[in-house]
Design an enzyme around this catalytic site. Sequence first.
Site, PDB file in Angstrom:
ATOM      1  N   HIS A  18       0.855  -1.195   0.000  1.00  0.00           N
ATOM      2  CA  HIS A  18       0.000   0.000   0.000  1.00  0.00           C
ATOM      3  C   HIS A  18       0.887   1.239   0.000  1.00  0.00           C
ATOM      4  CE1 HIS A  18       0.822   0.366   4.267  1.00  0.00           C
ATOM      5  NE2 HIS A  18       0.144  -0.727   4.586  1.00  0.00           N
ATOM      6  N   HIS A  21       3.842   1.428   2.607  1.00  0.00           N
ATOM      7  CA  HIS A  21       5.088   0.729   2.250  1.00  0.00           C
ATOM      8  C   HIS A  21       5.833   1.516   1.174  1.00  0.00           C
ATOM      9  CE1 HIS A  21       2.233  -2.793   3.099  1.00  0.00           C
ATOM     10  NE2 HIS A  21       3.047  -2.775   4.132  1.00  0.00           N
ATOM     11  N   CYS A 126       2.477 -10.214  20.957  1.00  0.00           N
ATOM     12  CA  CYS A 126       1.571  -9.742  19.894  1.00  0.00           C
ATOM     13  C   CYS A 126       2.055 -10.314  18.570  1.00  0.00           C
ATOM     14  CB  CYS A 126       1.518  -8.216  19.807  1.00  0.00           C
ATOM     15  SG  CYS A 126       0.648  -7.679  18.304  1.00  0.00           S
ATOM     16  N   CYS A 129       2.842  -7.686  15.785  1.00  0.00           N
ATOM     17  CA  CYS A 129       4.172  -7.040  15.880  1.00  0.00           C
ATOM     18  C   CYS A 129       5.286  -8.066  15.866  1.00  0.00           C
ATOM     19  CB  CYS A 129       4.309  -6.255  17.175  1.00  0.00           C
ATOM     20  SG  CYS A 129       3.162  -4.905  17.361  1.00  0.00           S
ATOM     21  N   CYS A 143      -2.600  -4.959  22.251  1.00  0.00           N
ATOM     22  CA  CYS A 143      -1.461  -4.294  21.617  1.00  0.00           C
ATOM     23  C   CYS A 143      -1.862  -2.887  21.182  1.00  0.00           C
ATOM     24  CB  CYS A 143      -1.025  -5.101  20.397  1.00  0.00           C
ATOM     25  SG  CYS A 143       0.057  -4.171  19.309  1.00  0.00           S
ATOM     26  N   HIS A 146      -1.891  -2.882  17.160  1.00  0.00           N
ATOM     27  CA  HIS A 146      -2.866  -3.692  16.440  1.00  0.00           C
ATOM     28  C   HIS A 146      -4.242  -3.754  17.112  1.00  0.00           C
ATOM     29  CE1 HIS A 146       0.949  -4.978  14.671  1.00  0.00           C
ATOM     30  NE2 HIS A 146       0.218  -5.098  13.578  1.00  0.00           N
ATOM     31  N   LYS A 294      -4.024   4.299  10.921  1.00  0.00           N
ATOM     32  CA  LYS A 294      -3.018   3.555  10.191  1.00  0.00           C
ATOM     33  C   LYS A 294      -3.725   2.631   9.188  1.00  0.00           C
ATOM     34  CE  LYS A 294       1.405   1.532  10.992  1.00  0.00           C
ATOM     35  NZ  LYS A 294       1.704   0.115  10.859  1.00  0.00           N
ATOM     36  N   LYS A 297      -5.094  -4.125   6.469  1.00  0.00           N
ATOM     37  CA  LYS A 297      -5.962  -5.023   5.716  1.00  0.00           C
ATOM     38  C   LYS A 297      -7.306  -5.144   6.404  1.00  0.00           C
ATOM     39  CE  LYS A 297      -4.134  -9.055   5.226  1.00  0.00           C
ATOM     40  NZ  LYS A 297      -3.562 -10.323   4.785  1.00  0.00           N
TER      41      LYS A 297
END
Length: 509
Positions: A18, A21, A126, A129, A143, A146, A294, A297
């Site tokens: 995405h 990245h 996690c 991570c 986390c 996440h 953030k 997916k």
Amino acid sequence: MSTYYITTPIYYVNDAPHIGHAYTTVNADAFARWHRLLGDDTFMLTGTDEHGLKIQRSAEEQGVTPLEQADTNSARFQSTFQLLDIANNDFIRTTEPRHHHAVQALMQRAYDNGWIYSDTYEGLYCVGCEAYYTEDELDDGNCKIHGRPAEQMVEENYFFKLSAFADQLLAHYEANPEQIRPEGYRNEVLGLLRQEVRDISISRSSIDWGVPVPWDEDHVFYVWYDALINYATAVGFAADDDMFNRYWPSAHHVIGKDIIRFHCVFWPAMLLAAGITDLPRFYVHGWLLIGGEKMSKSKLNSVSPRQLVEGDEEAGYSAFGVDGYRYHFLRDPAFGPDSDFSYEQMLIRYNSDLANQYGNLVQRVITVTAKKCGELAPAPSPDSPLAVQAETAYRETAEAWDRAQPPIALDATWRLIRETNEYLAANEPWKMDAGPEVDRVMGDALEAIRIVTILASPAIPNATQETWERIGMDGQVTDQRLPDAATWGGYPGGVALVPGDPLFPRLKG
Ligand code: MSP
């Protein structure tokens, strides 16, 4: 000659690429291209991170093997980076044999040096991570990155004596402030090192999707300790000493702020444990957010580079082309803090800086020169007012790239574009009769274009090469060498110009 080795993090293959990245990779590519212009012996690396529990589980969910999943998604990263004209010298995959070899060699050295021991580990993990956390690092057991519960794990593990390196690393970062840019992230790392630094678990026996521990084949290395070593693998660690000695001392890692502890604390300590004393430098950037969040997916809020490069009618995105894409992501988000992706800002930036300022300048100067100056373009005058402005533009552009601030570098380059447009508006060469005066104005404008075209080439490689040819210059813009190439007076004149379509047609909202 200096060397310059620059890397991106390697991307997890459970996700499709995405714009987050791509943000890291485009920045790293621009740094590499800048250093190639400086004449540095430059090596740029990117790649994919293919081991670990997260990857294994996601492959299981999709009913494929971890390697099948890795093959598919690694190829997607590679094609995205090709689409974005990333000029990487190598692409590493952690499932490659050369990488297994380097991981085992580096960790074996740390083990032989007495920095690794075996113990039982119990903690909250996690999987997102791939990291252990303490209760107070979590939000009600979840986390912070996440938002999912950390899992209780108990394992017989190998441990790395990270604690033994904390003081040395603290002294290193205190003495060398330029190792971590921007400054705020250096302070964060100093803070981490001033707290109690605990030893870390580096192996897993409960999974087998990883690099086997050479002295105990029931274990694989925990994914991060395999992943970090990719930076050494790619420049020949334990395989090609000449290459390793050539590039390693100039290692620069571009990373997101989410992986700062692994990179700025764990990785240098691992290097020291293996007897490697040249420690890498870091350029740390913030997150690219969508609506303040953030991308992920699970939230289905990610935007792919392709949607913006090629356009996406359904999403209402115009086609920005590769250069339009790269320019926005280098120019708009400040390098360091988080920033929200704004399609509107991307459109404004494209139309103002690329279509109106650079594109129009090139178009206008070629048209007016052809009309007023005959077949062959005139040369610049040595005492042009633009000469001083070009010198300032070069100096400020170079300083900003050196401080790892692409938006500031591009702003300095674009100032010269605006100044050249103003110079034309003030002189109105289109109203002049053919003769020495119009030749002087157009020669100066062509020279300014030549210089900005070189300076802008790390951001917009295609349009700058096209311009290079249109103004009658030979060869590749990427073969120019700074600082000489930015010195006023390099435009030879006496060359034929090549008219063409607008470089950046205006886009509608
Ligand atoms: N595999 C590890 C890195 C190992 S490096 C030895 C990893 N992979 S990742 O795919 O999750 O993220 C890699 C990098 O992508 C992040 O550090 C960051 O640089 C970048 N980004 C991922 N999402 C991002 C944003 N939303 N915004 C900006 N960068 C982002 O972590």
